[in-house]
Write an enzyme that holds these catalytic residues in place. Structure first.
Site, mmCIF file in Angstrom:
data_model
loop_
_atom_site.group_PDB
_atom_site.id
_atom_site.type_symbol
_atom_site.label_atom_id
_atom_site.label_comp_id
_atom_site.label_asym_id
_atom_site.label_seq_id
_atom_site.Cartn_x
_atom_site.Cartn_y
_atom_site.Cartn_z
ATOM 1 N N SER A 1 -2.733 -1.035 1.009
ATOM 2 C CA SER A 1 -3.167 -1.714 2.237
ATOM 3 C C SER A 1 -4.315 -2.662 1.938
ATOM 4 C CB SER A 1 -3.594 -0.652 3.245
ATOM 5 O OG SER A 1 -4.829 -0.972 3.816
ATOM 6 N N LYS A 2 -4.450 -3.678 2.788
ATOM 7 C CA LYS A 2 -5.541 -4.626 2.556
ATOM 8 C C LYS A 2 -6.898 -3.985 2.836
ATOM 9 C CE LYS A 2 -5.139 -6.758 7.074
ATOM 10 N NZ LYS A 2 -4.711 -7.884 7.843
ATOM 11 N N ARG A 3 -6.859 -2.807 3.439
ATOM 12 C CA ARG A 3 -8.114 -2.079 3.692
ATOM 13 C C ARG A 3 -8.339 -0.989 2.640
ATOM 14 N NH1 ARG A 3 -6.061 -3.113 8.603
ATOM 15 N NH2 ARG A 3 -7.242 -4.675 9.765
ATOM 16 N N ASP A 4 -7.683 -1.134 1.509
ATOM 17 C CA ASP A 4 -7.813 -0.171 0.421
ATOM 18 C C ASP A 4 -9.298 0.046 0.086
ATOM 19 O OD1 ASP A 4 -6.503 1.149 -2.059
ATOM 20 O OD2 ASP A 4 -8.022 -0.182 -2.891
ATOM 21 N N TYR B 1 -13.216 -9.696 3.767
ATOM 22 C CA TYR B 1 -12.719 -9.010 2.578
ATOM 23 C C TYR B 1 -13.262 -9.742 1.345
ATOM 24 C CZ TYR B 1 -9.327 -7.149 5.914
ATOM 25 O OH TYR B 1 -8.734 -6.555 6.984
#
Ligand code: GLU
Length: 510
Positions: A269-272, A292
Site C-alpha cells: 500500500s502507498k501507506r506502507d 509522501y
C-alpha cells in the site's frame, strides 16, 4: 505481427502521484522497447474527469525523468507523430465516437438509457435473486431500457429529447473467450463472466476500455503492459478488437504481477510503514493533505531505485543482482517475469542503494555531500571531504549518513561516549592518552601506519593491551565509540588536529 515495429506505451491516469508500482510498469515497458530498438510512449489517460488530480501529470513526467526512463514520444517529451497524447484532447479527433459507432452499426454495442436509480433497482433485484455477481449482461439487459429492448422509434424519441445515455458493449452469452498473455500464457474465460461494459459515458467521454483500445490501435502499439488488476477486463477488450475486425492490430498483452507487502500478505500500500518510500519523488496529495516522501528526497540514487524495481517480479536467471539501466535493457524479457506477486523488501532496497553508493568515486560522493556540509555551515578543503567520504562510505546506505556518522571529522567533539569513558578511563589510560599526544608530536610524516606503530609501541611500553585503549583513543578523537578505520581516520584528521583533540580530551574527561 512479427513485422510490427515494437511500440510500448505507458498510459497512467493522472489520478494521483505515480507510485513505485506504476514506475515498474513504465520501466518494464521502457526496457522491452529499448531492447528491441522500439518506441516508448507516454499517453495520459485522463478521460475520468472526476478523478483528475492537479499536478499528477507533471509529477509523472518528472518522475520518469528522474528515473532516466524517458519516453521518446508523448506528453512532456516533445509529443510525436500521434499527437495529441492526452485522451481528453484526443476525444476532439472524433476517434472514440467513430469506433464506437462502428461497434453499434455492427450490432456489437448498444445505447442504454437506464438511470442511476434503475441500475440500482436492477442490482437489488439480482441480489434478491441470489445472483453472485450482479451485472449488466446478456441476461439482465433484457429487462433494462436500452436499444435492444426498446423499439427504434422509442430510441429515436429518447435521443431527440436529449435523454442521457451510455454506449455498452454487447457481450454474447456463454461464449469462450481465449487470449494469450506473454507472462501468463493462455487465459480462457467464459463470456458469462464478462459484463456489458460501458464504452462511452453519458458525458460523451470514452471509458478506459474504449479509449485505450482506440489509442493502442491508432498509435500502433505492439505490446500492452499493465498491472494485473486489468486482467479481468481483458476478455472484454478481446471482444472489442474482434468486433472491430482489428484483431491483427491488437497488441500482445502482458499483465504484471502485483507488488506485495514484505510479509507477502496482500498488495503493497502507498501507506506502507516500512520507512522506505512508495513514491519516486515527494508527493503531496492536495485533496487529502497527505504528503509522501520520495525515493529521491530520501537520498536514493535513481540507478539503485530502478535496479531494485527491475528485480521486483523479474529475474535474470542468474545470480547477478546489480544491473545498470543499459544492462537491464539487454537482459530484460517478459518470459522471465513471474506470474505470482513479488514481495517488497525494504532492507534489500537499502542494500541496493549501498551498492551504488560504494560504486561512486570519492570525488562524486564529495560533490553529493557538499550541499549538506554547506547547509551545516562547514567549510572544508575538497581533498579532506573526499577523504571523509572514502572512510565513511563503507557503512552508509545514504550520503546523508556521512554527516550523521561523520560530523566529528568537521567539528571536534566536546562530549565523549560516557559508557566507554566509564569503562576505560582511569589513571593509567589517562596517562596513555597524554603519552600518545606527546609521541605523535614527534612524528614527521603522520601516516596511518606511523600512527599505528607509535600507538602500539606506547601501549606496549605501558603494558596496556589494545582492548584497553583502542576504543578509548577513538572516543577521544571522535567522541563516539564506533566509526571507520581508526588510524586512517587519524591520518586524515592530521597530526595537529589529532594532538589537539587528545589534549582536549585529557582536559575535559574527568
Ligand atoms: N490508465 C490505466 C491505468 O492507469 C492504464 C492501464 C493500461 O496500461 O492499459 O491503470
Amino acid at each position: 505481427m512479427e513485422n510490427r515495429r515494437v511500440r510500448l506505451r505507458f498510459a497512467p491516469s493522472p489520478t494521483g502521484g505515480l507510485h513505485m508500482g506504476g514506475v515498474r510498469t513504465a520501466l518494464f515497458s521502457y526496457l522491452f522497447a529499448k531492447k528491441h530498438g522500439g518506441d516508448f510512449i507516454l499517453r495520459i489517460e485522463d478521460t475520468d474527469q472526476t478523478r483528475y488530480v492537479k499536478g499528477a501529470e507533471e509529477y509523472i513526467v518528472e518522475a520518469l525523468k528522474w528515473c532516466g526512463i524517458e519516453p521518446n514520444e508523448g506528453v512532456g517529451f516533445g509529443d510525436g507523430p500521434h499527437a495529441p497524447y492526452r485522451q481528453s484532447e484526443r476525444k476532439e479527433l472524433g476517434i472514440y465516437a467513430k469506433y464506437s459507432k462502428q461497434l453499434i452499426d455492427g450490432g456489437h454495442a448498444y445505447y442504454a438509457f437506464d438511470t442511476a436509480e434503475e441500475l440500482d433497482a436492477m442490482r437489488k433485484r439480482l441480489e434478491a435473486a441470489k445472483v453472485a455477481a450482479p451485472q449488466y449482461n446478456s441476461v439482465s439487459r433484457q429487462n433494462m431500457r436500452n436499444s435492444l429492448t426498446l423499439s427504434e422509434d422509442e430510441v429515436n424519441k429518447l435521443m431527440e429529447a436529449g435523454t442521457p445515455y451510455v454506449i455498452r458493449l454487447k457481450v454474447p452469452r456463454n461464449e469462450e473467450i481465449r487470449f494469450h498473455d506473454i507472462i501468463r500464457g493462455w487465459v480462457v474465460v467464459n463470456s458469462t463472466q464478462v459484463d456489458d461494459k460501458v464504452l462511452i459515458k453519458s458525458d460523451g467521454m470514452p471509458t478506459y476500455h474504449m479509449a485505450h483500445i482506440v489509442d493502442d490501435i491508432e498509435m500502433e502499439v505492439s505490446h500492452c503492459v499493465r498491472a494485473e488488476e486489468w486482467l479481468p477486463s481483458a476478455p472484454a477488450h478481446i471482444l472489442i478488437y474482434k468486433y472491430l475486425g482489428l484483431e491483427d492490430k491488437m497488441p500482445l498483452l502482458a499483465h504484471l504481477p502485483l507488488i506485495l507487502k514484505t510479509d507477502g500478505n496482500g498488495k503493497l500500500s502507498k501507506r506502507d510503514k516500512s520507512g522506505i518510500p512508495m513514491f519516486p519523488l515527494d508527493w503531496h496529495d492536495e485533496r487529502t493533505g497527505e504528503t509522501y516522501t520520495g525515493y529521491k528526497e530520501m537520498g536514493f540514487f535513481p540507478e539503485a531505485f530502478i535496479n531494485m524495481l527491475a528485480l521486483l517480479g523479474w529475474n535474470p536467471g542468474t545470480t547477478q543482482e546489480i544491473f545498470s539501466l543499459s544492462e537491464l535493457e539487454q537482459a530484460f524479457s517478459f518470459e522471465r517475469v513471474n506470474k505470482s506477486g513479488a514481495k517488497f523488501d525494504p532492507e534489500k532496497t537499502k542494500w541496493f542503494n549501498q551498492q551504488y553508493l560504494r560504486m561512486k568515486s570519492n570525488e562524486e560522493l564529495a560533490e553529493l555531500f557538499s550541499p549538506i556540509l554547506k547547509e551545516k555551515g562547514i567549510v572544508a578543503e575538497t581533498k579532506f571531504v573526499e577523504g571523509v567520504c572514502n572512510l565513511v562510505k563503507e557503512k552508509a546506505h545514504f550520503v546523508s549518513e556521512f554527516w550523521t556518522n561523520g560530523s566529528y571529522f568537521f567539528i571536534a567533539p566536546t562530549t565523549f561516549d560516557a559508557d566507554v569513558i566509564k569503562k576505560r578511563w582511569n589513571e593509567q589510560t589517562a596517562v596513555f592518552i597524554k603519552e600518545i599526544a606527546a609521541a605523535y608530536k614527534g612524528i614527521n610524516t603522520f601516516t596511518a601506519a606511523e600512527a599505528e606503530a607509535t600507538f602500539k609501541a606506547v601501549a606496549e611500553k605501558m603494558g596496556l593491551g589494545p582492548g584497553q585503549v583502542m576504543q578509548l583513543f577513538r572516543v577521544c578523537l571522535s567522541g563516539v565509540g564506533g566509526g571507520p578505520m581508526l588510524f586512517e581516520m587519524a591520518e586524515l584528521l592530521g597530526k595537529e588536529e589529532v594532538v589537539k583533540r587528545l589534549e582536549t580530551a585529557t582536559a575535559t574527561i574527568k
